[in-house]
Design a protein around this motif. Structure first.
Motif, mmCIF file in Angstrom:
data_model
loop_
_atom_site.group_PDB
_atom_site.id
_atom_site.type_symbol
_atom_site.label_atom_id
_atom_site.label_comp_id
_atom_site.label_asym_id
_atom_site.label_seq_id
_atom_site.Cartn_x
_atom_site.Cartn_y
_atom_site.Cartn_z
ATOM 1 N N CYS B 155 0.838 -1.207 0.000
ATOM 2 C CA CYS B 155 0.000 0.000 0.000
ATOM 3 C C CYS B 155 0.873 1.257 0.000
ATOM 4 O O CYS B 155 0.549 2.255 -0.646
ATOM 5 C CB CYS B 155 -0.916 0.000 1.212
ATOM 6 S SG CYS B 155 -0.046 -0.154 2.786
ATOM 7 N N CYS B 159 0.808 4.280 -2.844
ATOM 8 C CA CYS B 159 0.241 5.586 -2.472
ATOM 9 C C CYS B 159 0.967 6.742 -3.167
ATOM 10 O O CYS B 159 2.161 6.945 -2.975
ATOM 11 C CB CYS B 159 0.313 5.756 -0.959
ATOM 12 S SG CYS B 159 -0.222 7.380 -0.389
ATOM 13 N N CYS B 211 -4.232 2.532 -1.786
ATOM 14 C CA CYS B 211 -3.841 1.581 -0.736
ATOM 15 C C CYS B 211 -4.847 0.442 -0.657
ATOM 16 O O CYS B 211 -4.483 -0.736 -0.661
ATOM 17 C CB CYS B 211 -3.732 2.303 0.606
ATOM 18 S SG CYS B 211 -5.161 3.336 1.014
ATOM 19 N N CYS B 215 -3.910 -3.448 -1.565
ATOM 20 C CA CYS B 215 -3.549 -4.300 -0.422
ATOM 21 C C CYS B 215 -3.892 -5.756 -0.725
ATOM 22 O O CYS B 215 -5.052 -6.094 -0.916
ATOM 23 C CB CYS B 215 -4.276 -3.857 0.848
ATOM 24 S SG CYS B 215 -4.019 -5.043 2.191
#
Ligand code: SF4
Ligand code: SF4
Ligand code: FES
Lengths: 110, 241
Positions: B155, B159, B211, B215
């Motif tokens: 994540c 980002c 994120c 994930c």
């Protein structure tokens, strides 16, 4: 000022702008029926304390809201930080405020 | 490209002082993962290739790399999912300093966990009885929803806010902070909220959700950060009122 205060301020000013924008658009739609002239607009706003407060508050809220938003953009795109970032943010705020209040004055001063 | 055949694999080689992609031809195999490909290259083509892995089953969080531009656990990414064109590009994770080849320095990532107060703040000593938790309370369910993070930094690499502003704590650290904030056994509420409300904290997040999108554990760090934002603002209002 800690980030959370800025975040709070930005959200509060958004809340302030919400009804003001709605009011602005409502009056615009109402006023535009049957044509619109500068004289007509000025006739409504000049000498009106209510409109001065309405748009004055809007100008203040916009200046705060936009300065905080642009601050984030400047931080991320130009890697500005610390005092330089604070100084530019204040400059944006004061610049927008001056422009906004001058415009409000121009249409509401009797 | 799945079984049989040969695929072209471009692997990022080198360290901070200079690097480039190096191409290898790798035979395709059944149920082959991207990590299998990297291991094959190291075993059969170049033993100096550096990378990290441990568990191979999506538990340890050490094998994350950028595969065709996307951050992934390489041990849980099947070649057939990513090598549609017969070519795979494998690079180190974004936003972390490269040590060599595919291995990045995770220190900045974990330093931010500490800065976010993403560590347990105990209330009791080992001599006291363990505090009971009720699994069905709202707070406990919020803590549980965020707790399964294995620190893989996928994540973090996904980002854009981390990429643009190095002081941003990032989704993983803030997700852990949110989990702890909801944990009745944790006594760090004030410290967590102070870190969340400070520079580089939760209010830097743009809520664009990369994120959550990437994930591999299907956690929702964006929602955790939204929770932190609410808690942080509520605390700020309370301090004033
Ligand atoms: S939602 Fe926030 S933390 Fe997640 S990727 Fe976007 S900016 Fe980063
Ligand atoms: S939140 Fe998900 S992607 Fe981020 S470090 Fe934890 S397990 Fe990895
Ligand atoms: S090797 Fe452990 S998660 Fe991939």
């Amino acid at each position: 000022m800690p980030e959370v205060r800025l975040a709070l301020l930005q959200k509060l000013t958004a809340l302030v702008m919400l009804p003001l924008v709605a009011g602005h658009i409502a009056v615009m739609i109402y006023a535009v029926q049957g044509g619109l002239t500068a004289a007509e607009i000025l006739g409504r706003t000049q000498g009106s304390l209510a409109w001065a407060l309405f748009y004055g508050l809007f100008a203040v809220a916009v200046s705060i809201h936009a300065a905080i938003g642009l601050r984030a953009v400047l931080h991320e795109t130009l890697a500005l930080g610390g005092r330089a970032l604070a100084a530019v943010t204040w400059l944006i705020f004061l610049g927008l405020l001056a422009l906004g209040l001058r415009a409000v004055w121009a249409v509401t001063a009797a | 490209m799945s079984t049989g055949g040969v695929m072209t694999v471009a692997v990022w080689r080198g360290g901070p002082e200079g690097s480039a992609f190096q191409e290898f031809r790798v035979p395709g195999q059944k149920s082959q993962t991207v990590l299998d490909v990297v291991i094959w290259i190291q075993q059969y083509r170049d033993p100096t290739l550096s990378y990290r892995f441990a568990c191979r089953v999506g538990m340890c969080g050490s094998c994350a790399m950028t595969v065709n531009g996307v951050p992934r656990w390489t041990c849980r990414t099947h070649v057939k999912r990513v090598a549609k064109t017969g070519r795979i590009e494998i690079a180190p994770l974004r936003s972390l300093p490269v040590i060599k080849d595919l291995a990045v320095d995770m220190d900045p990532f974990f330093e931010k966990w500490v800065a976010a107060e993403g560590r347990f703040h105990p209330q009791r000593t080992r001599d006291q009885p363990v505090r009971e938790t009720k699994p069905q309370t709202r707070r406990r369910r919020q803590a549980d929803a965020a707790i399964e993070c294995i620190n893989c930094a996928v994540c973090y690499a996904a980002c854009d806010t981390v990429a643009a502003s190095p002081d941003y704590l990032g989704p993983a650290a803030l997700n852990r902070a949110w989990s702890l904030l909801n944990d009745d056994k944790d006594s760090g509420t004030e410290a967590i909220l102070a870190a969340a409300g400070a520079k580089g904290g939760c209010h830097s997040c743009h809520a664009m959700g990369s994120c959550t999108r990437f994930c591999p554990n299907e956690l929702d760090p964006m929602a955790s950060i939204a929770g932190l934002k609410r808690a942080s603002i509520a605390a700020a209002l309370k301090r004033k009122g």
